[in-house]
Design an enzyme around this catalytic site. Structure first.
Site, short mmCIF file in Angstrom:
data_model
loop_
_atom_site.label_atom_id
_atom_site.label_comp_id
_atom_site.label_asym_id
_atom_site.label_seq_id
_atom_site.Cartn_x
_atom_site.Cartn_y
_atom_site.Cartn_z
N LEU A 37 -0.06 11.60 2.50
CA LEU A 37 0.08 12.46 2.62
C LEU A 37 0.90 12.92 1.35
CD1 LEU A 37 -0.21 15.53 3.39
CD2 LEU A 37 1.92 15.64 4.83
N LYS A 38 0.98 14.01 0.03
CA LYS A 38 2.08 13.85 -1.15
C LYS A 38 2.32 15.34 -0.91
CE LYS A 38 1.71 14.00 -6.25
NZ LYS A 38 3.72 15.18 -6.54
N HIS A 39 3.48 14.98 -1.10
CA HIS A 39 5.18 15.72 -0.54
C HIS A 39 5.05 16.12 -2.31
CE1 HIS A 39 6.48 14.83 2.66
NE2 HIS A 39 6.25 13.35 2.72
N GLN A 61 -0.16 21.35 0.29
CA GLN A 61 0.03 20.10 0.42
C GLN A 61 -1.24 19.07 -0.51
OE1 GLN A 61 3.01 18.07 0.38
NE2 GLN A 61 3.56 19.34 0.65
#
Length: 1088
Positions: A178-180, A349
């Site tokens: 999960l990329k911020h 996200q």
């Protein structure tokens, strides 16, 4: 294919040396301000890499790679942002006792480093007097870096299929993280430095150091200072770099402003003295847990079932999913889930799917050995936002207070931001002669050899990149007349070139990767003759030991498969609102509507979501234009207006709330397929005209086309006046004349008969369209393009052939000049940018699709000319090709070109689409736009198994022979002539929804056995009952209640009515004929 003798004599043009060009002449001119110095640095950095003509096409005005004073940020409404117009911090701002620290490099250290000695570092004369000879060496070591930009050659669907295949065979484990949404920040220790994506020593890196320091305080409490010092010492001793996503509200808006400022570790890299080595995911998690640093949430999928469930989950949630719902769903289907230490509170996200060779057992062992450690509460003092707000009028002060707040245990000196006491405001920068000295020097080790190889390749291939050099203040004590220290920044301007470079790596297995965030410590030095032999021997032995000929993993396509999966809630804010601001404010609501509709078509957004979003975005366009007037809302602070607007929308209806916020899943409405909504069309009001222009090349046929249009009044379909302005007759101020002519008659259609080859011209046309309200319509020659140019060599050959057959034609070098103006963008990038700027594209047919390949001799002579042109540009810039050092070579080449093209004249004439046909096609498209009938490309509507018609006819023939009812029904029907296709529909966008439709994407172009078991017919319909079979162990099920293949419908009856045949059979209004046993026919899954 071997070349035939006599076809063409290949020449390799060699760059001529210029005896008048000295090292000093390469230096940037002096400037009285940092801004002037930076501007000079920009110019020389670009000129060394790209010919001026290629630069003209590039996005020079949009570069974002300058340190300190060039990276601009805007004060946000909460008053805790950074200020505009950042500038380098002067040396007087830093404490005197923190200006000079002992050097920890591997060169000779200086005790005390007196100011008189260190001041040599800041003298430009020292660099200019440093000459290269056989005893000059360089040592280049990567100091900070991040993964290359991955660009798959295959489509997303192909990548998904390959991922599933590799996991199914046990060759890989699929990893999802999960990329911020933030900015790249790299930290290599207090001596190694802090870096942003393409800069350092500025507010961005100061914020990064502050936030990272605070993360240590939160995690370690009273032990924070000790752990900070140990962390720095560990990174320095092991020469490592930690890459992070910096998520903060003070450096500009991304998808949403975070409630808290934080960093998330995304990569850990061992740099050593050679090639960067990136930690595997298990090792990265172990590293972060040891230091109590946060990581992304990671999921591993090691079986075919779990991978298939993941892609299904994405399809189900892509339009409504949020961080919370996505994490929950992936936790359910993943084989292993490793929660991130920082739990994102953002509503949207980006999920990144990477297929690597990560062992699940290895990961389980790491999780057992490194359980999560508790964090300790501590008073952190003044927050980042408060510091930025309190010092918002002075960025120097912002940086100083941030660094002071971190403390000396983590940031013992401020050299990268303030320099040393011996430096002045301009001593930070070194001129471009460093690059030439670096490439002329002898490499001291394998690392330097490989970095020189990378730089040379980028220059040779004309990559759009900048090489910038800065003096290394950390090495002030080691600087002498014979030993100079610099930091080199390599910035690639276009992401597509990472993919091109990876192809080079496959050709040359020993080539090092091209990284993002590419910072190198560079030492130029001289040695005596004895040590010179020593260095040569050492470099040779290192090369043998390291095995540099082995293929790099980053060049392996299968080892680096990646897909970025974005959720609609994220894309609404970033792509549709933020990225559409320029279109909205420059071109108006109609162009903006075209922009967002095209985006949704590309994403295959369901019709219902398109309807919802169109209503909301139309309201946004009106709202923000009222709020801002003609002044464009800055993208760095767009959420200040977007979030309140979205909140109001959410309160208006549950439908909007679902769209913008949490959004419970709701079934797709049952709707019949329809043509694209009128709002997706490029409407041209009759009280406005058109500006038709030509992003082409000499010989593309624009003037002949304009003459054809002008010779037949009314050919564009209405009574608006049509005017043509020839570029050859207006030598200066052409676009000004176009603007003035259009203002005289705003309703007219202007044909701008002049090549419009670059973004500078496109911006002028955009401004014209914005001020007059007339849409701009680009007409482009239809061509396949190359990897780095929107026009193929076949097209170039035709263009030059046409030009050379004109009376009073320009030389062929002039055509190559315009061809090179487009260098740097492939066909897709070229068309996408034009469409996004102007909302439409007209394609002029050029080459016959079924044509023989370009003769090798023609291809060879064109490639020779392009190489010669690049050499000419590097030496003479835009000077005419008939002048300069290569004039004689140009003359020889053009003669060979004429002879070659003349020998293949019949071929070049035969591959062109007849001009009359091309004109008709262009006029047809222009008429559609003028009448508001233009529509963007349509999305996929349904998936089906396409069956061979001949097999279906055979089945029907056998039934006729066996059953008189069938014969009686078909006796007056000629199926052989009327049956145009045979398809078994699997899912329809309107009837079953986009998720159902997308679920068949994994089986695209795969063969499927279909069992045909019955024939049903009524007085108006006939269809075969059929059941699709199994593919790769998975049963293919049609979403239709009765899977069938429609054979015949009566006049006026729609094919979809065949779905009603089972009901008609139950009512006694249809007949069923069994096929026993069922006949199996193999078809192919396709989308339509």
């Amino acid at each position: 294919m071997p070349r035939k003798q006599g076809d063409s004599k290949e020449h390799r043009w060699v760059e001529k040396s210029n005896v008048n060009k000295s090292a000093s002449s390469l230096s940037a001119s002096g400037s009285s301000s940092n801004a002037g110095k930076e501007a000079a640095m920009d110019r020389v950095a670009e000129e060394l890499v790209l010919p001026p003509l290629a630069i003209q096409f590039g996005s020079i005005g949009e570069m974002d790679f300058l340190p300190a004073c060039s990276q601009k940020s805007v004060l946000n409404p909460e008053a805790y942002g950074t200020i505009s117009g950042a500038s380098t911090v002067g040396p007087s701002s830093a404490p005197a006792d923190q200006m000079i620290v002992p050097d920890h490099g591997n060169q000779t250290e200086s005790s005390g480093a007196p100011a008189a000695l260190s001041s040599k570092l800041f003298s430009e004369n020292l660099l200019q007097s440093f000459t290269t000879d056989s005893l000059t060496y360089s040592r280049a070591q990567v100091r900070a870096t991040f993964y290359p930009k991955f660009e798959n050659d295959k489509s997303d669907q192909q990548v998904k299929t390959r991922m599933i295949e590799m996991v199914s065979k046990g060759l890989a484990t699929m990893e999802v993280s999960l990329k911020h949404s933030g900015s790249l920040f790299m930290y290599a220790g207090h001596e190694g430095g802090a870096y942003a994506k393409n800069s350092y020593g500025n507010i961005y890196t100061a914020v990064g150091v502050f936030v990272l320091g605070r993360m240590f305080c939160e995690a370690w409490g009273s032990l924070a200072s000790k752990k900070q010092a140990e962390f720095n010492e560990f990174l320095e001793r092991n020469r490592m770099c930690v890459s992070m996503e910096l998520v903060t509200a003070v450096l500009g808006d991304h998808g949403q402003r975070p409630h808290k400022d934080y960093v998330v570790v995304t990569a850990v890299t061992e740099l050593g003295n050679g090639k960067p080595k990136f930690y595997s995911t298990p090792d990265l998690i172990a590293f972060c847990r040891n230091w109590r640093l946060p990581t992304n949430h990671v999921w591993l999928f090691s079986t075919r079932k779990s991978v298939m469930l993941f892609f299904k989950a994405y399809d189900d949630l892509s339009e409504e999913g949020t961080a919370t719902t996505v994490c929950k769903k992936l936790d359910e289907v993943a084989d292993i889930s490793i929660p991130g230490k920082v739990r994102s509170r953002l509503r949207m996200q980006l999920t990144k799917c990477l297929c690597g060779f990560c062992s699940s057992e290895h990961m389980k062992q790491v999780l057992r050995d490194h359980p999560p450690l508790p964090t300790e509460g501590v008073d952190l003092g003044t927050s980042l936002r408060d510091i930025c707000a309190e010092n918002r009028t002075n960025e120097k002060q912002q940086i100083m207070v941030l660094l002071e707040s971190v403390g000396t245990s983590f940031c013992p000196n401020y050299k990268d931001w303030f320099g040393t006491e011996a430096s002045d405001s301009q001593s930070r920068y070194a001129d471009r002669s460093v690059l030439s000295k670096f490439l002329q020097s002898r490499p001291a080790d394998v690392s330097t050899t490989k970095l020189q190889e990378t730089v040379r390749l980028m220059i040779e291939k004309n990559y759009p990149a900048a090489f910038k050099f800065y003096r290394n203040f950390h090495k002030a004590g080691s600087t002498t007349n014979d030993s100079l220290h610099f930091k080199m920044v390599i910035h690639v301007h276009r992401d597509s070139y990472f993919r091109k470079y990876q192809k080079e790596m496959r050709i040359n297995p020993g080539l090092w990767p091209l990284y993002r965030g590419f910072f190198v410590d560079l030492n130029l030095f001289k040695v005596d003759e004895g040590r010179s032999a020593e260095f040569a021997k050492k470099a040779s032995s290192e090369s043998e030991l390291t095995g540099e000929s082995t293929k790099d993993d980053l060049a392996d396509e299968d080892a680096n498969l990646m897909i970025k999966l974005k959720f609609l809630t994220y894309k609404i804010r970033t792509f549709l609102i933020r990225n559409g601001l320029s279109v909205l404010f420059k071109q108006g609501e109609t162009a903006y509507k075209n922009y967002y509709m095209r985006q949704m078509e590309i994403w295959n957004t369901s019709l219902e979501k398109q309807r919802q979003l169109s209503k909301m975005l139309d309201a946004w366009a009106v709202y923000i234009r009222i709020i801002c007037g003609h002044k464009q809302l800055p993208s760095s602070t767009y959420l200040s207006e977007a979030e309140p607007f979205l909140e109001k929308c959410a309160m208006c209806s549950s439908e909007n709330q679902a769209l913008i916020e949490e959004g419970d899943l709701e079934p797709e409405r049952d709707m019949t397929p329809s043509s694209p909504s009128p709002m997706a069309k490029e409407t041209v009001a009759k009280d406005h005209g058109l500006i038709v222009f030509f992003p082409g090349i000499h010989g593309c046929g624009k003037s002949a086309l304009c003459k054809e249009i002008m010779s037949s009044p009314g050919r564009l379909g209405d009574d608006r006046p049509v005017k043509s302005l020839m570029g050859d007759r207006i030598k200066e101020g052409y676009w000004f004349e176009v603007d003035q002519e259009h203002r005289k008659e705003p309703y007219s259609i202007i044909l701008a008969d002049k090549n419009a080859p670059n973004e500078e011209v496109w911006r002028k046309i955009e401004r014209m369209c914005h001020s007059t309200g007339a849409p701009g319509v680009p007409v482009i020659p239809d061509s396949e393009g190359t990897e780095s140019n929107p026009f193929s060599l076949d097209a170039l050959a035709v263009f030059i052939f046409r030009v050379l057959n004109r009376a009073n034609h320009p030389n062929a070098g002039y055509v190559l000049k315009f061809y090179n103006l487009y260098e740097g963008k492939d066909r897709k990038e070229f068309e996408t940018e034009l469409f996004e700027r102007f909302g439409s594209i007209v394609k002029m047919p050029l080459l016959e699709p079924k044509r023989p390949p370009l003769p090798e001799s023609v291809r060879s002579i064109l490639q020779e000319g392009l190489r010669l042109y690049k050499l000419h540009c590097r030496q003479h810039g835009i000077l005419d090709s008939t002048k300069g050092q290569y004039a004689e070579e140009w003359t020889k080449w053009e003669k060979q070109l004429r002879d070659t093209l003349s020998a293949h004249a019949d071929y070049l004439n035969s591959i062109q689409v007849p001009f009359g046909v091309a004109v008709d096609k262009v006029i047809e498209q222009l008429q559609a736009i003028a009448k508001a009938d233009y529509s963007p490309p349509k999305a996929m509507v349904f998936a089906a198994v396409t069956l061979p018609i001949s097999k279906i006819i055979d089945i029907i023939h056998n039934l006729r022979m066996k059953d008189p009812r069938v014969e009686g029904f078909l006796k007056d029907k000629d199926l052989k002539s009327s049956l145009k296709n045979a398809r078994l529909t699997l899912a329809h966008r309107g009837s079953h929804g986009v998720t159902a439709l997308a679920s068949f994407a994994l089986h695209l172009n795969q063969s499927v056995p279909v069992a045909v078991s019955s024939l049903l017919f009524s007085d108006k319909l006939a269809a075969l009952g059929a059941d699709p079979g199994v593919v790769d162990g998975e049963k293919i099920d049609s979403k239709n209640e009765w899977p069938h293949v429609t054979l015949w419908t009566a006049q006026g009856v729609a094919a979809k009515e065949a779905n009603e045949l089972p009901q008609l059979l139950a009512q006694g209004k249809a007949t069923r004929v069994e096929i026993n046993p069922p006949t199996t026919v193999t078809g192919v899954v396709q989308f339509f």
